[in-house]
Design a protein around this motif. Structure first.
Motif, PDB file in Angstrom:
ATOM      1  N   GLU A   1      17.629  23.819   4.436  1.00  0.00           N
ATOM      2  CA  GLU A   1      18.072  21.993   3.854  1.00  0.00           C
ATOM      3  C   GLU A   1      16.965  21.531   3.307  1.00  0.00           C
ATOM      4  OE1 GLU A   1      19.431  19.129   6.841  1.00  0.00           O
ATOM      5  OE2 GLU A   1      18.481  21.272   7.820  1.00  0.00           O
ATOM      6  N   PRO A   2      17.120  22.418   1.507  1.00  0.00           N
ATOM      7  CA  PRO A   2      16.838  21.887   0.226  1.00  0.00           C
ATOM      8  C   PRO A   2      16.345  20.640  -0.030  1.00  0.00           C
ATOM      9  CG  PRO A   2      17.783  22.936   0.155  1.00  0.00           C
ATOM     10  CD  PRO A   2      18.685  23.632   1.022  1.00  0.00           C
ATOM     11  N   ASN A   3      18.422  19.716   0.281  1.00  0.00           N
ATOM     12  CA  ASN A   3      18.054  18.545  -0.308  1.00  0.00           C
ATOM     13  C   ASN A   3      17.878  17.481   0.419  1.00  0.00           C
ATOM     14  OD1 ASN A   3      19.272  18.691   2.349  1.00  0.00           O
ATOM     15  ND2 ASN A   3      21.377  17.859   1.860  1.00  0.00           N
ATOM     16  N   ARG A   4      16.331  17.333   1.816  1.00  0.00           N
ATOM     17  CA  ARG A   4      15.829  17.093   2.484  1.00  0.00           C
ATOM     18  C   ARG A   4      14.741  16.520   2.401  1.00  0.00           C
ATOM     19  NH1 ARG A   4      15.697  18.009   8.727  1.00  0.00           N
ATOM     20  NH2 ARG A   4      14.445  16.195   8.811  1.00  0.00           N
ATOM     21  N   PHE A   5      14.290  17.845   0.741  1.00  0.00           N
ATOM     22  CA  PHE A   5      12.804  17.327   0.328  1.00  0.00           C
ATOM     23  C   PHE A   5      12.977  16.564  -1.103  1.00  0.00           C
ATOM     24  CE2 PHE A   5      13.201  20.357   4.101  1.00  0.00           C
ATOM     25  CZ  PHE A   5      11.829  20.277   4.805  1.00  0.00           C
ATOM     26  N   ARG A   6      11.828  15.768  -1.224  1.00  0.00           N
ATOM     27  CA  ARG A   6      11.419  15.581  -2.525  1.00  0.00           C
ATOM     28  C   ARG A   6      11.012  16.765  -3.477  1.00  0.00           C
ATOM     29  NH1 ARG A   6       8.573   9.664  -1.967  1.00  0.00           N
ATOM     30  NH2 ARG A   6      10.331   8.772  -0.810  1.00  0.00           N
ATOM     31  N   ILE A   7      10.051  18.108  -2.945  1.00  0.00           N
ATOM     32  CA  ILE A   7       9.484  18.878  -3.125  1.00  0.00           C
ATOM     33  C   ILE A   7       9.441  20.407  -3.270  1.00  0.00           C
ATOM     34  CG2 ILE A   7       8.130  17.281  -5.314  1.00  0.00           C
ATOM     35  CD1 ILE A   7       6.104  17.640  -3.443  1.00  0.00           C
ATOM     36  N   ASN A   8       9.099  21.681  -3.440  1.00  0.00           N
ATOM     37  CA  ASN A   8       9.183  22.635  -3.044  1.00  0.00           C
ATOM     38  C   ASN A   8       8.028  22.704  -2.068  1.00  0.00           C
ATOM     39  OD1 ASN A   8       8.705  24.927  -2.249  1.00  0.00           O
ATOM     40  ND2 ASN A   8       9.026  26.106  -4.245  1.00  0.00           N
TER      41      ASN A   8
ATOM     42  N   VAL B   1       1.012  -1.141  -0.307  1.00  0.00           N
ATOM     43  CA  VAL B   1      -0.118  -0.031  -0.271  1.00  0.00           C
ATOM     44  C   VAL B   1       1.113   1.418   0.579  1.00  0.00           C
ATOM     45  CG1 VAL B   1      -1.680   1.158   0.998  1.00  0.00           C
ATOM     46  CG2 VAL B   1      -1.971  -1.060   1.311  1.00  0.00           C
ATOM     47  N   CYS B   2       2.397   1.945   0.990  1.00  0.00           N
ATOM     48  CA  CYS B   2       2.863   2.649   0.547  1.00  0.00           C
ATOM     49  C   CYS B   2       4.131   2.757  -0.351  1.00  0.00           C
ATOM     50  CB  CYS B   2       3.932   2.170   1.709  1.00  0.00           C
ATOM     51  SG  CYS B   2       3.516   2.086   3.384  1.00  0.00           S
TER      52      CYS B   2
ATOM     53  N   GLU C   1       6.494   6.998   2.021  1.00  0.00           N
ATOM     54  CA  GLU C   1       7.792   6.283   3.269  1.00  0.00           C
ATOM     55  C   GLU C   1       8.035   6.101   3.998  1.00  0.00           C
ATOM     56  OE1 GLU C   1      12.754   7.578   4.611  1.00  0.00           O
ATOM     57  OE2 GLU C   1      11.484   8.726   3.011  1.00  0.00           O
ATOM     58  N   HIS C   2       7.292   4.589   4.192  1.00  0.00           N
ATOM     59  CA  HIS C   2       7.345   3.408   5.277  1.00  0.00           C
ATOM     60  C   HIS C   2       8.498   3.652   6.440  1.00  0.00           C
ATOM     61  CE1 HIS C   2       5.777   0.530   8.477  1.00  0.00           C
ATOM     62  NE2 HIS C   2       5.291   1.201   8.240  1.00  0.00           N
ATOM     63  N   ARG C   3       8.841   4.463   7.490  1.00  0.00           N
ATOM     64  CA  ARG C   3       9.650   4.372   9.124  1.00  0.00           C
ATOM     65  C   ARG C   3       8.636   4.230   9.780  1.00  0.00           C
ATOM     66  NH1 ARG C   3      11.280  11.077   8.452  1.00  0.00           N
ATOM     67  NH2 ARG C   3      11.886  10.954   5.438  1.00  0.00           N
ATOM     68  N   LEU C   4       9.868   3.423  10.582  1.00  0.00           N
ATOM     69  CA  LEU C   4       9.645   2.519  12.198  1.00  0.00           C
ATOM     70  C   LEU C   4       9.941   4.012  12.606  1.00  0.00           C
ATOM     71  CD1 LEU C   4       9.977  -0.896  11.036  1.00  0.00           C
ATOM     72  CD2 LEU C   4       7.634   0.450  11.487  1.00  0.00           C
ATOM     73  N   THR C   5       9.005   4.291  14.125  1.00  0.00           N
ATOM     74  CA  THR C   5      10.418   4.723  15.570  1.00  0.00           C
ATOM     75  C   THR C   5      10.949   3.747  15.555  1.00  0.00           C
ATOM     76  OG1 THR C   5       8.470   3.260  17.038  1.00  0.00           O
ATOM     77  CG2 THR C   5       7.675   5.260  15.874  1.00  0.00           C
TER      78      THR C   5
END
Length: 171
Positions: free
Chosen positions: A154-161, A73-74, A80-84
């Motif tokens: 830090e724009p490199n942390r984002f995929r899109i604006n 589904v993700c 992006e599936h992230r776990l704690t």
């Protein structure tokens, strides 16, 4: 026309109807129809003669585990599936606190006649929360301001604006 019974069924609809209509004792009905007294008592309590659904309560894939289904589904929705982090239970607490905030502002405060009304109000609440509510944890910024500041630093942390995701007057 024949009936399709589940594997453990010991009675047909006709037998169930007879059990419900007859006024004989439980023991004599059990003996007459070749079933247990518990079965007779069960069918006497019910208002219908239909067999209970025997399939899974929640239909799932027979090939994938629940975790694998979540991954599929993700992937389908580009999430992006992230776990704690391990030994960081407070992260789940933060999510649960946000869920409680949303619940308190919507379903615990208002009655909705339809899911569409709830969806509309939920959308309005989330917009107001993200664009107008100043939070102490973000040093007095709104969530949108915080994200936009992080993007400029830090724009490199984002995929899109992220500023492209802010609804405008024509959306």
């Amino acid at each position: 026309m024949g009936q399709v019974l589940h594997g453990s069924a010991t009675t047909t609809e006709a037998v169930r109807r007879a059990i419900q209509l007859r006024e004989e004792s439980v023991r004599s009905l059990a003996k007459r129809y070749g079933v247990s007294p518990t079965t007779v008592q069960k069918w006497r309590k019910r208002t219908s003669t239909a067999d209970a659904r025997m399939g899974p309560k929640e239909p799932r894939s027979t090939v994938l585990t629940v975790e694998e289904e979540a991954i599929v589904v993700c992937d389908e929705h580009d999430i992006e599936h992230r776990l704690t982090k391990v030994n960081h239970p407070w992260t789940n607490g933060q999510v649960e606190r946000m869920n409680r905030t949303i619940k308190d502002a919507t379903v615990k405060r208002y009655h909705y006649d339809s899911h569409d009304q709830l969806r509309t109000h939920l959308h309005l609440f989330v917009d107001a929360y993200n664009h107008a509510r100043r939070l102490k944890t973000l040093r007095g910024l709104t969530p949108t301001e915080f994200i936009l500041n992080a993007w400029t630093k830090e724009p490199n942390r984002f995929r899109i604006n992220p500023s492209h995701l802010i609804p405008g007057p024509y959306t």
